[in-house]
Scaffold this motif. Structure first.
Motif, mmCIF file in Angstrom:
data_model
loop_
_atom_site.group_PDB
_atom_site.id
_atom_site.type_symbol
_atom_site.label_atom_id
_atom_site.label_comp_id
_atom_site.label_asym_id
_atom_site.label_seq_id
_atom_site.Cartn_x
_atom_site.Cartn_y
_atom_site.Cartn_z
ATOM 1 N N SER A 1 2.643 6.257 2.453
ATOM 2 C CA SER A 1 1.681 7.320 2.754
ATOM 3 C C SER A 1 0.388 6.740 3.333
ATOM 4 C CB SER A 1 1.389 8.178 1.527
ATOM 5 O OG SER A 1 0.819 7.385 0.491
ATOM 6 N N LYS A 2 -0.106 5.664 2.757
ATOM 7 C CA LYS A 2 -1.316 5.031 3.305
ATOM 8 C C LYS A 2 -0.991 4.280 4.594
ATOM 9 C CE LYS A 2 -4.135 4.489 -0.826
ATOM 10 N NZ LYS A 2 -4.779 3.540 -1.730
ATOM 11 N N ILE B 144 0.821 -1.224 0.000
ATOM 12 C CA ILE B 144 0.000 0.000 0.000
ATOM 13 C C ILE B 144 0.851 1.269 0.000
ATOM 14 C CG2 ILE B 144 -1.966 -1.119 1.104
ATOM 15 C CD1 ILE B 144 -1.236 0.315 3.681
ATOM 16 N N LYS C 223 -14.026 2.602 4.409
ATOM 17 C CA LYS C 223 -14.176 3.833 3.630
ATOM 18 C C LYS C 223 -13.506 3.739 2.255
ATOM 19 C CE LYS C 223 -14.706 6.698 7.701
ATOM 20 N NZ LYS C 223 -14.116 7.675 8.606
ATOM 21 N N ASP C 224 -13.139 2.516 1.849
ATOM 22 C CA ASP C 224 -12.551 2.247 0.525
ATOM 23 C C ASP C 224 -11.251 2.989 0.261
ATOM 24 O OD1 ASP C 224 -14.425 0.353 -0.294
ATOM 25 O OD2 ASP C 224 -15.811 1.919 -0.979
ATOM 26 N N ARG C 225 -10.500 3.349 1.308
ATOM 27 C CA ARG C 225 -9.178 3.932 1.098
ATOM 28 C C ARG C 225 -8.150 2.830 0.853
ATOM 29 N NH1 ARG C 225 -10.504 7.029 5.861
ATOM 30 N NH2 ARG C 225 -8.846 5.897 6.906
ATOM 31 N N ILE C 226 -8.475 1.616 1.349
ATOM 32 C CA ILE C 226 -7.643 0.441 1.092
ATOM 33 C C ILE C 226 -8.579 -0.667 0.624
ATOM 34 C CG2 ILE C 226 -6.198 -1.353 2.152
ATOM 35 C CD1 ILE C 226 -5.049 0.776 3.957
ATOM 36 N N ASP C 227 -8.202 -1.314 -0.464
ATOM 37 C CA ASP C 227 -9.023 -2.358 -1.065
ATOM 38 C C ASP C 227 -9.049 -3.594 -0.159
ATOM 39 O OD1 ASP C 227 -10.544 -3.629 -3.114
ATOM 40 O OD2 ASP C 227 -8.718 -4.630 -3.797
ATOM 41 N N ASP D 292 -11.229 0.884 9.467
ATOM 42 C CA ASP D 292 -11.856 2.117 9.016
ATOM 43 C C ASP D 292 -11.453 2.443 7.571
ATOM 44 O OD1 ASP D 292 -13.450 4.552 9.603
ATOM 45 O OD2 ASP D 292 -11.509 5.569 9.330
ATOM 46 N N ALA D 293 -10.179 2.257 7.241
ATOM 47 C CA ALA D 293 -9.701 2.542 5.882
ATOM 48 C C ALA D 293 -10.332 1.597 4.867
ATOM 49 C CB ALA D 293 -8.175 2.437 5.834
ATOM 50 N N THR E 113 -1.347 6.186 7.682
ATOM 51 C CA THR E 113 -2.716 6.533 8.085
ATOM 52 C C THR E 113 -3.398 5.409 8.857
ATOM 53 O OG1 THR E 113 -3.793 5.720 6.058
ATOM 54 C CG2 THR E 113 -2.999 8.009 6.048
#
Length: 133
Positions: free
Chosen positions: A83-84, A80, A104-108, A100-101, A87
């Protein structure tokens, strides 16, 4: 109480502890074997729980199966990117931030799945007893 009597009392207490441990260990072994046989019977029938009434009490024994998720944190962080990763982590992976990520679809979630293994825990039997009204 003189020294000899105190020493004998301590020896008797040690022996009492040993006897109690032997009884407990034997009971634990019997319980484990009974639970193993019970869970095999439940599995054979395709059910998770049974109840019976005994002396005015409903006794229910339920097979409980849980698991835990092992995550390859190094592989996940490499894939990933930093930067991710920052978070969702502190010095180690923060599972709440990761969840949470993903939510919220910030990580697949498929990416997470590639770096995770669900590890089943040993099943056990929970016995509950309730007064029958």
């Amino acid at each position: 109480m003189n020294d000899e009597q105190r020493e004998e009392a301590i020896k008797a207490a040690v022996l009492d502890l040993h006897k109690a441990k032997v009884v407990r260990d034997t009971a634990d072994d019997l319980y484990r074997e009974a639970a193993k046989e019970y869970m095999a019977a439940l599995d054979k029938e395709g059910i998770d729980s049974l109840s019976t009434i005994y002396k005015g009490q409903r006794i229910t024994a339920t097979k409980v199966q849980s698991s835990t998720l092992n995550i390859d944190e190094n592989g996940l962080s490499e894939e990933i990117g930093p930067s991710k990763w920052t978070t969702i982590s502190k010095r180690v992976l923060d599972r709440k931030l990761l969840e949470d990520a993903v939510t919220k679809d910030r990580i697949d979630s498929d990416l997470l799945a590639r770096h995770s293994d669900e590890v089943p825990r040993a099943p056990y039997v929970r016995v509950t007893v309730k007064e029958v009204k």
